[in-house]
Scaffold this active site. Structure first.
Site, short mmCIF file in Angstrom:
data_model
loop_
_atom_site.label_atom_id
_atom_site.label_comp_id
_atom_site.label_asym_id
_atom_site.label_seq_id
_atom_site.Cartn_x
_atom_site.Cartn_y
_atom_site.Cartn_z
CG ASP A 173 3.00 -8.13 -2.49
OD1 ASP A 173 3.72 -8.93 -1.90
OD2 ASP A 173 2.78 -6.96 -2.10
CG ASP A 269 5.37 -3.38 -1.02
OD1 ASP A 269 5.87 -4.29 -0.37
OD2 ASP A 269 6.02 -2.42 -1.49
CD GLU A 327 5.65 -4.34 4.09
OE1 GLU A 327 5.53 -3.46 3.23
OE2 GLU A 327 6.73 -4.88 4.34
CG HIS A 398 9.23 -11.13 1.00
ND1 HIS A 398 8.01 -10.87 1.62
CD2 HIS A 398 9.56 -9.98 0.39
CE1 HIS A 398 7.64 -9.65 1.38
NE2 HIS A 398 8.55 -9.08 0.64
CG ASP A 399 10.68 -7.76 3.29
OD1 ASP A 399 9.65 -7.07 3.38
OD2 ASP A 399 11.26 -7.99 2.21
O1 TEU Z 1 8.93 -3.85 2.52
C1 TEU Z 1 8.68 -2.60 3.14
C2 TEU Z 1 9.27 -2.66 4.50
O2 TEU Z 1 8.66 -3.07 5.45
C3 TEU Z 1 10.71 -2.40 4.61
O3 TEU Z 1 10.97 -1.74 5.79
C4 TEU Z 1 11.35 -3.76 4.52
O4 TEU Z 1 11.28 -4.34 5.80
C5 TEU Z 1 12.72 -3.71 3.96
O5 TEU Z 1 13.44 -4.80 4.46
C6 TEU Z 1 13.50 -2.44 4.25
O6 TEU Z 1 14.22 -2.55 5.44
C7 TEU Z 1 8.15 -4.01 1.34
C8 TEU Z 1 8.46 -5.38 0.75
O7 TEU Z 1 8.05 -6.39 1.68
C9 TEU Z 1 9.94 -5.46 0.48
O8 TEU Z 1 10.31 -6.76 0.01
C10 TEU Z 1 10.30 -4.42 -0.54
O9 TEU Z 1 11.70 -4.39 -0.71
C11 TEU Z 1 9.82 -3.02 -0.12
O10 TEU Z 1 8.48 -3.00 0.39
C12 TEU Z 1 9.80 -2.09 -1.33
O11 TEU Z 1 8.77 -2.50 -2.21
#
Ligand code: TEU
Length: 589
Positions: A173, A269, A327, A398-399
């Site tokens: 990542d 990311d 992403e 994971h989100d």
């Molecule tokens: O997430 C970025 C992103 O897509 C955000 O919109 C995410 O969905 C988050 O839930 C906010 O609503 C990336 C990573 O996947 C996430 O785990 C991190 O918290 C974030 O970036 C910051 O690094």
């Protein structure tokens, strides 16, 4: 083309940025995207629309038109053929190291045989770097040091060599939109305004109205220098200033350091937010209220994004032939083509999130996901995605909460739903990304109180909700959408005796044996049939027919005299009708 109040909707929709913004606005408001294809609607002038729809104010539209006129890239010419690549053929598996197997790199190495037996080809590791873990490792303190609790760099080298020995690719990542506020660069940056690291970040004497993805203003105040520093995410994740060529060089050198170690590529990311609009103008409050974050229109697709991605690819990835998947929150189908078409030399693929909630819903809403939307979404993406772009196929990460729990609040059919989703994920056109535990049919957790919630996003949202809701009402919202659902330790006991796991193994094996699922043609049938998703995958050698029941009721199977042999089903045996969430894969004779 210049856009103004005399522009017709069809011209705006033909612009990649205009298409994706309109698609996203319709999605957020729950208005069907079919309206935009209506001949009367698409020929409307913007000014007529404003007159007809009193709810839309001119300032909102002006902000949208300004954005279009600043980003006036037209659609990219599609490639004539689909070029082969390992990352188009691979099945990826996302590992969340903090909870995969004991929270260590050694724990991941111990599971490499399991992953190889599952049949996946490539691993994506969520962050493994030194971090205070304010955002579970997405707040990096040292890019070239392993998180102490996970082990050592020697453990990483062992994991990488053991993965390669098994023929598994390994991507890591890359979190370079921001660093931790404990990173040595930031510690220098806040000492004074004159040292070189100060300009590695986004400092201003006055803050704008942008808000953080994790609630509250997107700024911290530093009294000693009487300035504000930007953080689009948590208060400890400080946005890097990508407009600074020295910073870009530092990032490129760090990437090359990991590539020299032998990693096969990166998941980048929130990479589309690295370029912010010049002057950092205030965000439109109405747009902010609609999408939940103020200012996003000024950074989700910034003015120098393509330039910076091209530079990173040219100077870091290309010399090592490294893979990169970005992403990209807020990026839709048309903009993804500008980021991933191979002619653009920027990203190989992206993760778009347009399919993760159904129209009119947000992640923390209490609703059941209607899979008919997923059918419509994928038919649109596959039929209009183009040969030069590769779709990522994912439902979980994971989100996000576990997909079977989003589809159905009760667990009656959760294992059938897990297998139905797997059947689609591994037979549609694109590259599948399986998230840890999905292959075991994992569902959401029954958290009891806010004390069980560890994620900074969920905790911040809970505290904000308490301003208008009771603790129980606020917790019920968090329970719907918290990222904690997907971040629980995997229960490895009897993992391989699990019926969902067995189904995944068979599906991945089928996909490996029959390349038609990787590069073959796609043709959806019964497109207008509700709750029924049926499609063919074919090439000059083979033809498969996939039928899916998208609901929790028995539905009729369309009549057909086609000679088919059943290859795989998520039910014991075939019946006259399609049972709840039934998925069948047939070989057509
Ligand atoms: O997430 C970025 C992103 O897509 C955000 O919109 C995410 O969905 C988050 O839930 C906010 O609503 C990336 C990573 O996947 C996430 O785990 C991190 O918290 C974030 O970036 C910051 O690094």
């Amino acid at each position: 083309m210049k856009y103004d109040f005399n522009s017709r909707l069809k011209d705006i929709y033909a612009n990649p940025l205009g298409h994706d913004i309109i698609f996203r606005l319709l999605l957020q408001t729950g208005i069907s995207s079919s309206y935009i294809n209506n001949p009367f609607v698409k020929n409307l002038k913007v000014k007529t629309l404003v007159l007809l729809l009193k709810s839309i104010d001119k300032e909102f539209i002006q902000a949208f038109l300004d954005l279009l006129n600043r980003n006036n890239e037209q659609s990219v010419k599609d490639s004539s053929t689909v070029k082969k690549a390992w990352w188009k053929e691979a099945v990826f598996y996302q590992v969340y190291p903090l909870t995969f197997n004991g929270g260590t790199l050694k724990g991941i190495t111990e599971k490499l045989d399991y992953l190889q037996n599952l049949g996946v080809d490539a691993l994506w590791l969520s962050p493994i770097y030194d971090s205070p873990n304010d955002d579970n490792g997405y707040d990096i303190r040292d890019y070239q040091k392993i998180m102490k609790s996970m082990g050592t760099m020697k453990d990483f080298d062992k994991l990488l060599s053991e993965a390669h020995r098994r023929g598994l690719k390994l991507i890591i990542d890359l979190v370079v939109n921001h660093t931790s506020d404990e990173h040595k660069w930031f510690k220098q940056a806040i000492k004074n305004k004159t040292n070189k690291y100060h300009d590695y970040y986004i400092f201003r004497d006055k803050k704008n109205n942008w808000t953080s993805f994790f609630r509250g203003p997107a700024w911290n105040y530093y009294e000693n220098i009487n300035q504000y520093a930007m953080h689009l995410y948590s208060k400890k994740q400080m946005d890097l200033n990508w407009d600074n060529p020295d910073l870009r060089k530092e990032v490129i050198n760090m990437i090359k350091w990991w590539l020299e170690k032998g990693v096969d590529g990166f998941r980048m990311d929130t990479i589309n937010t690295i370029s912010k609009m010049d002057g950092l103008p205030d965000g439109n409050e109405k747009i902010g209220n609609l999408i939940g974050f103020t200012g996003m229109e000024h950074y989700f697709y910034g003015p120098h994004l393509h330039e910076y991605l091209k530079q990173v690819r040219k100077e870091a990835f290309e010399p090592y032939k490294a893979f990169c998947v970005g992403e990209t929150p807020g990026i839709g189908l048309e903009l993804s083509k500008l980021l991933t078409n191979e002619s653009r030399k920027e990203l190989d693929m992206i993760f778009s999130f347009d399919h993760l909630e159904t129209p009119g819903h947000k992640r923390y809403d209490n609703y059941e996901y209607d899979l008919n939307f997923l059918k419509k979404y994928y038919i649109d993406c596959i039929e209009n995605g183009g040969k030069g772009n590769r779709l990522t196929l994912f439902f979980e990460n994971h989100d996000n909460p576990r997909m079977p729990s989003k589809v159905s609040k009760d667990c009656t059919y959760s294992r059938y739903i897990s297998k139905l989703l797997a059947a689609m994920q591994l037979t549609l056109v694109g590259t599948p990304f399986i998230y840890q535990g999905q292959e075991l049919g994992e569902t959401n957790k029954k958290f009891k109180s806010i004390k069980d919630i560890k994620d900074v996003e969920g905790i911040n949202l809970y505290n904000e909700l308490l301003k208008t809701k009771t603790p129980k009402e606020a917790f019920d919202v968090i329970l719907c959408g918290t990222r904690d659902h997907a971040r629980q330790p995997i229960n490895w006991k009897d993992a391989e005796k699990n019926e969902v796991h067995e189904f995944f193994v068979k599906l991945i094996r089928l996909r490996k044996k029959s390349r038609v699922f990787v590069y073959g043609d796609f043709r959806a049938v019964h497109k207008k049939s509700k709750n029924l998703f049926t499609y063919y995958r074919s090439n000059e050698n083979e033809k498969f027919y996939i039928e899916c029941n998208l609901c929790n009721k028995i539905i009729s199977r369309p009549n057909s005299h086609e000679k088919r042999s059943l290859i795989l089903s998520n039910y014991e045996q075939i019946d006259k009708q399609l049972r709840p969430y039934e998925a069948n894969i047939y070989k057509v004779q």
